[in-house]
Design a protein around this motif. Structure first.
Motif, mmCIF file in Angstrom:
data_model
loop_
_atom_site.group_PDB
_atom_site.id
_atom_site.type_symbol
_atom_site.label_atom_id
_atom_site.label_comp_id
_atom_site.label_asym_id
_atom_site.label_seq_id
_atom_site.Cartn_x
_atom_site.Cartn_y
_atom_site.Cartn_z
ATOM 1 N N LYS A 80 0.887 -1.174 0.000
ATOM 2 C CA LYS A 80 0.000 0.000 0.000
ATOM 3 C C LYS A 80 0.918 1.214 0.000
ATOM 4 O O LYS A 80 1.725 1.379 0.914
ATOM 5 N N VAL A 81 0.796 2.035 -1.038
ATOM 6 C CA VAL A 81 1.744 3.136 -1.252
ATOM 7 C C VAL A 81 1.018 4.473 -1.147
ATOM 8 O O VAL A 81 -0.096 4.616 -1.648
ATOM 9 N N SER A 88 0.688 15.639 -12.305
ATOM 10 C CA SER A 88 0.032 15.126 -13.518
ATOM 11 C C SER A 88 -0.572 13.738 -13.305
ATOM 12 O O SER A 88 -1.397 13.281 -14.097
ATOM 13 N N GLY A 89 -0.096 13.019 -12.294
ATOM 14 C CA GLY A 89 -0.537 11.638 -12.064
ATOM 15 C C GLY A 89 0.409 10.601 -12.642
ATOM 16 O O GLY A 89 0.210 9.399 -12.461
ATOM 17 N N TYR A 90 1.460 11.053 -13.312
ATOM 18 C CA TYR A 90 2.353 10.096 -13.995
ATOM 19 C C TYR A 90 3.042 9.141 -13.011
ATOM 20 O O TYR A 90 3.030 7.919 -13.202
ATOM 21 N N GLN A 91 3.616 9.692 -11.943
ATOM 22 C CA GLN A 91 4.304 8.841 -10.963
ATOM 23 C C GLN A 91 3.333 7.829 -10.337
ATOM 24 O O GLN A 91 3.670 6.657 -10.158
ATOM 25 N N ALA A 92 2.115 8.284 -10.037
ATOM 26 C CA ALA A 92 1.110 7.379 -9.448
ATOM 27 C C ALA A 92 0.758 6.259 -10.429
ATOM 28 O O ALA A 92 0.560 5.104 -10.029
ATOM 29 N N ALA A 93 0.676 6.586 -11.716
ATOM 30 C CA ALA A 93 0.353 5.567 -12.726
ATOM 31 C C ALA A 93 1.455 4.509 -12.795
ATOM 32 O O ALA A 93 1.178 3.312 -12.920
ATOM 33 N N ILE A 94 2.703 4.929 -12.688
ATOM 34 C CA ILE A 94 3.823 3.973 -12.664
ATOM 35 C C ILE A 94 3.678 3.071 -11.432
ATOM 36 O O ILE A 94 3.768 1.844 -11.523
ATOM 37 N N LEU A 95 3.425 3.681 -10.279
ATOM 38 C CA LEU A 95 3.306 2.909 -9.033
ATOM 39 C C LEU A 95 2.148 1.924 -9.095
ATOM 40 O O LEU A 95 2.221 0.824 -8.538
ATOM 41 N N SER A 96 1.077 2.307 -9.788
ATOM 42 C CA SER A 96 -0.118 1.451 -9.825
ATOM 43 C C SER A 96 0.169 0.101 -10.486
ATOM 44 O O SER A 96 -0.528 -0.872 -10.229
ATOM 45 N N ARG A 101 -2.081 -1.099 -4.025
ATOM 46 C CA ARG A 101 -2.972 0.050 -3.896
ATOM 47 C C ARG A 101 -2.138 1.328 -3.806
ATOM 48 O O ARG A 101 -1.100 1.330 -3.135
ATOM 49 N N VAL A 102 -2.559 2.373 -4.480
ATOM 50 C CA VAL A 102 -1.846 3.651 -4.438
ATOM 51 C C VAL A 102 -2.818 4.747 -3.990
ATOM 52 O O VAL A 102 -3.897 4.899 -4.573
ATOM 53 N N LEU A 122 -7.430 5.247 -18.387
ATOM 54 C CA LEU A 122 -6.439 4.161 -18.530
ATOM 55 C C LEU A 122 -6.873 2.883 -17.801
ATOM 56 O O LEU A 122 -6.167 1.870 -17.872
ATOM 57 N N GLY A 123 -7.999 2.943 -17.089
ATOM 58 C CA GLY A 123 -8.477 1.768 -16.350
ATOM 59 C C GLY A 123 -7.582 1.411 -15.165
ATOM 60 O O GLY A 123 -7.508 0.245 -14.780
ATOM 61 N N LEU A 124 -6.906 2.417 -14.578
ATOM 62 C CA LEU A 124 -6.040 2.160 -13.412
ATOM 63 C C LEU A 124 -6.896 2.243 -12.147
ATOM 64 O O LEU A 124 -7.018 3.298 -11.519
ATOM 65 N N ALA A 125 -7.508 1.108 -11.797
ATOM 66 C CA ALA A 125 -8.541 1.108 -10.759
ATOM 67 C C ALA A 125 -7.979 1.035 -9.342
ATOM 68 O O ALA A 125 -8.738 1.168 -8.383
ATOM 69 N N ASN A 126 -6.678 0.826 -9.179
ATOM 70 C CA ASN A 126 -6.138 0.701 -7.815
ATOM 71 C C ASN A 126 -5.520 2.006 -7.295
ATOM 72 O O ASN A 126 -4.761 1.998 -6.338
ATOM 73 N N ILE A 127 -5.845 3.130 -7.952
ATOM 74 C CA ILE A 127 -5.355 4.435 -7.461
ATOM 75 C C ILE A 127 -6.518 5.210 -6.861
ATOM 76 O O ILE A 127 -7.579 5.321 -7.485
#
Ligand code: SAH
Length: 213
Positions: A80-81, A88-96, A101-102, A122-127
């Protein structure tokens, strides 16, 4: 410009030449198209290894710095991060792509809303995104296995250190001025915290309170 096979190859080559060796991190960097996080006139520089302006006077970090910070964070699949500084959300997208969970927060509501739309597209559902002042920590979801701070503080924020699990890692740029900052890796042990200096960096400052726009 599109993140086609050739652009990806060049992008990964630049990361490797800057010392990014972790295959999982390189895999995540290859999956996420930075072009979706850079808008307007700078969009055609999205795959260059440089920071770029985003809305609200903030910046999206340089890809190699994102990758090296992610590598230092040593994210595990069950982690869990927490990220302070959505931007922009870019770093979070990498972590996802690396974590279970981010949670990511920013003091600018507009940036949080734009990033949330990008994650949905992008369908990144764990952020999970929040508009909040991260310097106070995020007790609702604490403790965290990993914490990444993407704005520069004078010291690692105390409330965030307190929310790090034993064995957990925090990566944070610290410095007294805009010009001289050092990336620090903090590891929480049973008896206290270990600090390791990684490299010089340059980030926008961590500011207290919510932004007005
Ligand atoms: N990680 C981002 C780049 C972040 S730029 C990316 O991948 O694009 C740093 C961000 O930290 C800015 O958006 C700024 O608004 C935010 N920030 C600064 N101080 C903050 C605070 N106290 N709480 C939450 N966000 C903060």
């Amino acid at each position: 410009m599109s993140f086609d096979a050739e652009a990806r190859m060049k992008f990964l080559f630049a990361l490797r030449s800057r010392g990014v060796t972790d295959a999982r991190v390189l895999g995540a960097m290859e999956k996420v198209d930075r072009g979706l996080f850079v808008k307007g006139i700078f969009a055609d520089r999205a795959y260059d290894d440089m920071p770029l302006p985003i809305a609200c006077g903030q910046t999206i970090s340089q890809p190699s710095v994102v990758a090296l910070m992610t590598q230092a964070l040593d994210v595990q699949p069950r982690d869990k991060v927490l990220e302070l500084g959505t931007g922009s959300g870019y770093q979070a997208a990498i972590l996802s792509h690396l974590a279970r969970r981010v949670y990511t927060m920013d003091r600018h509501k507009r940036l949080v809303e734009e990033a949330r739309e990008t994650f949905e597209a992008l369908g990144l559902a764990n952020i999970t995104t929040f508009t909040a002042d991260g310097s106070r920590g995020f007790p609702e979801q604490a403790p965290f296995d990993r914490i990444i701070v993407t704005a520069a503080a004078e010291d690692p924020p105390g409330p965030l250190l307190a929310e790090l699990r034993i064995g957990g890692i925090m990566v944070v740029p610290v410095g007294q001025s805009d010009a001289v900052q050092t990336l620090i890796k903090v590891t929480r042990r049973e008896g206290g915290f270990d600090y390791e200096e990684l490299r010089p960096v340059r980030f926008v400052p961590l500011l207290e309170g919510l932004a007005r726009d």
